[in-house]
Structures are given as structure tokens and as C-alpha cells.
Design an enzyme around this catalytic site. Structure first.
Site, PDB file in Angstrom:
ATOM      1  N   ASP A  66     -43.868 -36.875  28.610  1.00  0.00           N
ATOM      2  CA  ASP A  66     -45.008 -36.333  27.871  1.00  0.00           C
ATOM      3  C   ASP A  66     -45.837 -37.451  27.257  1.00  0.00           C
ATOM      4  OD1 ASP A  66     -44.179 -33.741  28.415  1.00  0.00           O
ATOM      5  OD2 ASP A  66     -43.079 -33.526  26.532  1.00  0.00           O
ATOM      6  N   TYR A 127     -31.990 -40.610  28.285  1.00  0.00           N
ATOM      7  CA  TYR A 127     -33.010 -40.944  27.289  1.00  0.00           C
ATOM      8  C   TYR A 127     -32.350 -41.510  26.040  1.00  0.00           C
ATOM      9  CZ  TYR A 127     -36.784 -38.329  29.646  1.00  0.00           C
ATOM     10  OH  TYR A 127     -37.733 -37.896  30.529  1.00  0.00           O
TER      11      TYR A 127
END
Length: 288
Positions: A66, A127
Site C-alpha cells: 500500500d 513483513y
């Protein structure tokens, strides 16, 4: 060409790209409306320029980050005409380094093994989310990559809460729903460590992630860590299966895609086919 396909058209070569970027000034990975700066758009433009092509060759990526999210170990692929690849392969990295902005770098461009698909062949994405609870705030040199949480955080409580989220679940409560897309994921790892510099680092690893999933999970665990919610709360939210307005989607700048994992070369095509099947939990509705 359809870069999502496992089949490479005759006369083309599939090239794997390993890359990094600072997401601060990008509107995410995926190309958007004119005027929006994206990582995909920037790399495709650079490839077209350095290879002197009239056509734009579309990239397929492992994880569509994003706006504002960083990547250290992103992976993409692009299908290029064989003749063009042979002409430019030796000098491609250096030419791209000279053409790309300084906030995106390509570290490797190599012919991919048979069956490789950057998105569907991946078996996990890892992540990291970084937070500081220092009363003085964030080190100015790290401010673009670390979130300041203005409450002291109990790491043990956050790890205890995280244990109830690991495994295969429907993460609808932690995802922004997309029409026709499943929210069933296998969360392989979710844990916090406090580094020697005091920064709290979450490792979040799954076979795949749905939209806003990592930042929603982090937001829920921070509420546990600062004492606003009990240890059991994130698990209860998960079990409820609906978005909870109390789950805060934390800001994107603390999140970095660190690494993408792939199986052995001989398993790439099989994994790619499996990943395309829409999943359902045991006992739930769904044909495949």
C-alpha cells in the site's frame, strides 16, 4: 502479454527482479490513475526507456504494498522478448540504476526458472513492523520507518495475544474486504522482539496477506501492549469474524516487506496452481 500466467509466450523470457524501495513518496505498488506515482509505474517506465522499447512490459509482483509501505525484499517478474533480453541483460542493472529515482533500486535481474510466478509461486511473505514507545519519540534518522506509540508497551502481553492469531483462520475481522476475494490465510509467525536500541519489532509471516491485514493485527496488539485491551481481545475479534471499529489500522511507514519465500524450482509450477485455488476453512461453504 498476461504476466499473471505461468506460461511464457513463445519468443519471450521471464525475468525475475529483486528490488527494494522506500514507500514514503509512492502511492503504493500498483499503477493507478495518471498523476499517481507508483513503484510499478516507475519501474515499467524505466525498463521501457533503457531498452528503447515502444511497448510497456507489465510487472507481476509478489506483494502489492500500500501507499507508504516500504520493501527490502520485494520480488517481481516481467516477460521480455528474448532478443531484447539478450541485447540488454549484461548492462540492465547499471542502466536501471541510472534511470530510476533513488528511492527504488533493483538488485538482481535474472532469467527465472520454469514455472516461476512472482505472485503465485510464493509460499510466504515476511513483513516487519517497527514501533518505539520511548517517551522522547522516534530517532529523527528513523522517523520514516518507525512508529511512535505514546504509551509504554508490554511486549510479553503482545506476544501472548499473538499466539491466538497464528494458524489458518478467516481473517475477515482484520482485512478490508474485497469483492470475490477470500480472507482465509495461514499466519505462520507473529511475534515481537525488543531490539537493543529499544525499538519493538514485529515479525509477521504468512502464506499471503489480505488488504490492511498486517497493520490491523499490529494495531490490535498495540492496544493489548498499552493496557487498553486484555490479552484475549485480539483472538475474540478474530473469532467474531467481522470488522471491529476498535481495531486501529496503524500508519504505513512502520511496515516493511522484508522477504518473499519460494519453493524449490521443481515445485514452482505446482505451488502456482495451488495458490490460485480459492480457500475455505474445514466445514465452511466453498467449492475449492
Amino acid at each position: 502479454m498476461d504476466g499473471v500466467s505461468d506460461e511464457v509466450a513463445d519468443g519471450f523470457v521471464r525475468v525475475r527482479l529483486d528490488l527494494s524501495y522506500d514507500g514514503k513518496d509512492f502511492s503504493g505498488w500498483a499503477k493507478q490513475a495518471r498523476g499517481q506515482r507508483t513503484v510499478q509505474g516507475e519501474i515499467e517506465d524505466a525498463l521501457r526507456t533503457v531498452t528503447r522499447s515502444t511497448e510497456t512490459y507489465e510487472l507481476t509482483v509478489a506483494g502489492r504494498t500500500d501507499a507508504g509501505v516500504h520493501a527490502r525484499g520485494q520480488v517481481a517478474h516481467v516477460d521480455l522478448p528474448g532478443a531484447l533480453w539478450e541485447e540488454h541483460r549484461e548492462k540492465l542493472l547499471r542502466r536501471l540504476a541510472g534511470r530510476l529515482s533513488h528511492d527504488v533500486r533493483i538488485w538482481s535481474a535474472e532469467e527465472a526458472p520454469a514455472g516461476f510466478n512472482a505472485r503465485f509461486s510464493a509460499i510466504w511473505r515476511r513483513y516487519a513492523y517497527r514501533v518505539t514507545d520511548h517517551p522522547g519519540g522516534v530517532d529523527p534518522l528513523l522517523r520514516g520507518h518507525v512508529l511512535w506509540h505514546d504509551w509504554t508497551l508490554d511486549m510479553d502481553a503482545m506476544n501472548a495475544a499473538a499466539e491466538h492469531l497464528v494458524g489458518e483462520h478467516d481473517f475477515a475481522a482484520y482485512c478490508k474486504k474485497r469483492e470475490g476475494a477470500t480472507t482465509i490465510r495461514t499466519l505462520q509467525e507473529l511475534r515481537w522482539e525488543r531490539r537493543s536500541d529499544g525499538i519493538l519489532e514485529a515479525t509477521v509471516k504468512a502464506d499471503a496477506f489480505c488488504h490492511n491485514m498486517v497493520r490491523s493485527l499490529v494495531g490490535a496488539l498495540l492496544f493489548v501492549g498499552d493496557g487498553h485491551r486484555p490479552v484475549e481481545w485480539p483472538g475474540k475479534v478474530l473469532a467474531a469474524g467481522v470488522r471491529d471499529s476498535a481495531v486501529h489500522v496503524v500508519r504505513p511507514h512502520g511496515l516493511t516487506l522484508e522477504e518473499v519465500g519460494y519453493p524449490a524450482d521443481e515445485l514452482l509450477a505446482t505451488r502456482s496452481r495451488e495458490a490460485r485455488n480459492k480457500r475455505s476453512l474445514p466445514g465452511s461453504a466453498g467449492c475449492c
